[in-house]
Write a protein that holds these residues in place. Structure first.
Motif, mmCIF file in Angstrom:
data_model
loop_
_atom_site.group_PDB
_atom_site.id
_atom_site.type_symbol
_atom_site.label_atom_id
_atom_site.label_comp_id
_atom_site.label_asym_id
_atom_site.label_seq_id
_atom_site.Cartn_x
_atom_site.Cartn_y
_atom_site.Cartn_z
ATOM 1 N N SER A 98 0.831 -1.200 0.000
ATOM 2 C CA SER A 98 0.000 0.000 0.000
ATOM 3 C C SER A 98 0.870 1.257 0.000
ATOM 4 O O SER A 98 2.046 1.193 0.356
ATOM 5 C CB SER A 98 -0.850 0.045 1.277
ATOM 6 O OG SER A 98 -1.674 -1.072 1.386
ATOM 7 N N GLY A 155 2.681 4.138 1.564
ATOM 8 C CA GLY A 155 3.122 4.381 2.931
ATOM 9 C C GLY A 155 3.356 3.141 3.773
ATOM 10 O O GLY A 155 3.506 3.233 4.987
ATOM 11 N N VAL A 183 0.216 -1.107 11.007
ATOM 12 C CA VAL A 183 -0.756 -0.077 11.384
ATOM 13 C C VAL A 183 -1.990 -0.148 10.476
ATOM 14 O O VAL A 183 -3.058 0.354 10.809
ATOM 15 C CB VAL A 183 -0.092 1.321 11.319
ATOM 16 C CG1 VAL A 183 -1.027 2.405 11.808
ATOM 17 C CG2 VAL A 183 1.196 1.335 12.134
ATOM 18 N N GLU A 184 -1.862 -0.783 9.314
ATOM 19 C CA GLU A 184 -3.005 -0.958 8.408
ATOM 20 C C GLU A 184 -4.056 -1.895 9.007
ATOM 21 O O GLU A 184 -5.206 -1.891 8.572
ATOM 22 C CB GLU A 184 -2.546 -1.501 7.039
ATOM 23 C CG GLU A 184 -1.689 -0.529 6.238
ATOM 24 C CD GLU A 184 -1.197 -1.125 4.910
ATOM 25 O OE1 GLU A 184 -1.975 -1.838 4.248
ATOM 26 O OE2 GLU A 184 -0.042 -0.885 4.547
ATOM 27 N N ASP A 216 -6.754 -7.187 9.535
ATOM 28 C CA ASP A 216 -7.766 -7.718 8.604
ATOM 29 C C ASP A 216 -7.305 -7.657 7.151
ATOM 30 O O ASP A 216 -8.015 -8.132 6.261
ATOM 31 C CB ASP A 216 -9.097 -6.959 8.768
ATOM 32 C CG ASP A 216 -8.960 -5.455 8.565
ATOM 33 O OD1 ASP A 216 -7.820 -4.939 8.585
ATOM 34 O OD2 ASP A 216 -9.989 -4.784 8.375
ATOM 35 N N LYS A 217 -6.130 -7.089 6.901
ATOM 36 C CA LYS A 217 -5.723 -6.869 5.504
ATOM 37 C C LYS A 217 -5.424 -8.146 4.715
ATOM 38 O O LYS A 217 -5.811 -8.232 3.549
ATOM 39 C CB LYS A 217 -4.537 -5.887 5.435
ATOM 40 C CG LYS A 217 -4.894 -4.474 5.893
ATOM 41 C CD LYS A 217 -6.088 -3.909 5.153
ATOM 42 C CE LYS A 217 -6.723 -2.693 5.817
ATOM 43 N NZ LYS A 217 -7.404 -2.911 7.097
ATOM 44 N N THR A 267 -1.381 0.423 18.677
ATOM 45 C CA THR A 267 -2.499 0.186 17.767
ATOM 46 C C THR A 267 -3.323 -0.983 18.304
ATOM 47 O O THR A 267 -2.949 -1.605 19.298
ATOM 48 C CB THR A 267 -1.998 -0.188 16.360
ATOM 49 O OG1 THR A 267 -1.367 -1.474 16.432
ATOM 50 C CG2 THR A 267 -0.985 0.809 15.841
#
Lengths: 221, 221
Positions: A42, A44, A146-147, A150-151, A176
């Motif tokens: 992604s 960043g 930090v994404e 669930d990614k 987080t």
């Protein structure tokens, strides 16, 4: 997706023409004893920062080249150029992924110097680059924890097709709501053979394991 | 991008057919006194979490509906369903963005209940959704500041086309290398009229300003 038969046809042609060119690239890499890897993540997630932390140690033993994929700017290539290695920026001009033709066009840049390892950093996008083979030996995902955990389940295609995943920004874990156990479980459920690295590029943690694995992959190529 | 004339033609047809359907949606929204917004951001920027924090306060005065765009799972719609409002999941089945036809197909779901505000959460992707008008009144970007302050310059199209940007995960500012002054400067250089909100969905900071702005937009619609 809602697509007419003509659109589906064109997409199929596009992918098949991409695959053919990818095979040409793959032959080139093999002939030149060059391991090419396709780094996907992604915006960043820390792809360029991972390269910045990895290059100084790789360069001790290996000739490394970099292709930077981006939509408009040369910000990432400018950062990599500081390491005084061959680097070239590909701007897609709005396109959401690199394709094998774009990569093929710039390969002559690396001919003269010769590289053992070519790192191709794709456009910041966890969806579209997964479908386009560039002729690389394998794909590596960079995912910022930090994404969220669930990614992997939400973007399974790229996790199914990658050889390794670098879970970055581990220094922020405690701040987080990410559950690293769920993260690892979901990744391995999609791809039991994937190699998982947990790193903090910012703090420097966990990078040795990733770098020595990568060196070993070059040695085995 | 490397595209044959035929591919360019098909892409142009696709966008123009999308725009026509978007106009139909826009007419529907106007007729039903419904403000529709298109929420766009990278995977893990916090789009669903922003909705979770925003909905309880919006629901005090407004009838709200949600469309969740995702590639495969219904994880986000499941989260939103907890708020007991009309929500529908669109799975793109691999597609990297929502289009106006997908949205049109699900609009009857909201007919009976009637909604003042329809929030459409797009697929996690900062590139492709920017090109596809869904018939919304305006676009809102959610950007996690952990992605870095170089993102507006690297993904200018979406920043040019949005009415507001929610800069999320501000609670992590001190633990990253992000420069918020550069971030704001670059965003405003691309789009001087954009409204910028700085929030932490996790800690709840800054949400009031965003919510009262959104309420005002519904009132003005």
């Amino acid at each position: 997706m809602e697509s007419s038969r003509r659109e589906i046809e064109v997409m199929a042609n596009l992918l098949s023409s991409n695959d053919m060119q990818a095979d040409v690239n793959r032959t080139y890499f093999r002939k030149n004893h060059c391991l090419a890897i396709n780094v996907i993540g992604s915006p960043g997630s820390g792809k360029t920062t991972l390269l910045e932390k990895t290059l100084p140690l790789l360069m001790l033993n290996l000739r490394v080249g970099v292709i930077e994929g981006d939509i408009f700017t040369s910000k990432d290539a400018d950062r990599i150029a500081a390491y005084n290695i061959p680097v070239i920026q590909i701007n897609t001009g709005g396109g959401c992924h690199l394709d094998s033709k774009m990569v093929n066009k710039v390969l002559p840049v690396f001919d003269e110097k010769g590289v053992d390892l070519l790192i191709i950093e794709n456009v910041g996008n966890l969806v579209c680059p997964a479908d386009f083979d560039l002729g690389e030996a394998f794909k590596v995902i960079v995912l910022s924890i930090v994404e969220g955990d669930d990614k992997p389940a939400k973007y399974p295609v790229i996790f199914r097709n990658a050889k390794a995943v670098v879970l970055n920004k581990m220094d922020l874990e405690a701040l987080t709501d990410v559950n690293m156990e769920n993260m690892r479980r979901d990744i391995l459920a999609i791809n039991p053979d994937i190699k998982i690295f947990e790193v903090s590029c910012r703090k420097g943690n966990g990078l040795e394991e990733w770098i020595s694995w990568l060196k070993q992959e070059v040695a085995n190529a």
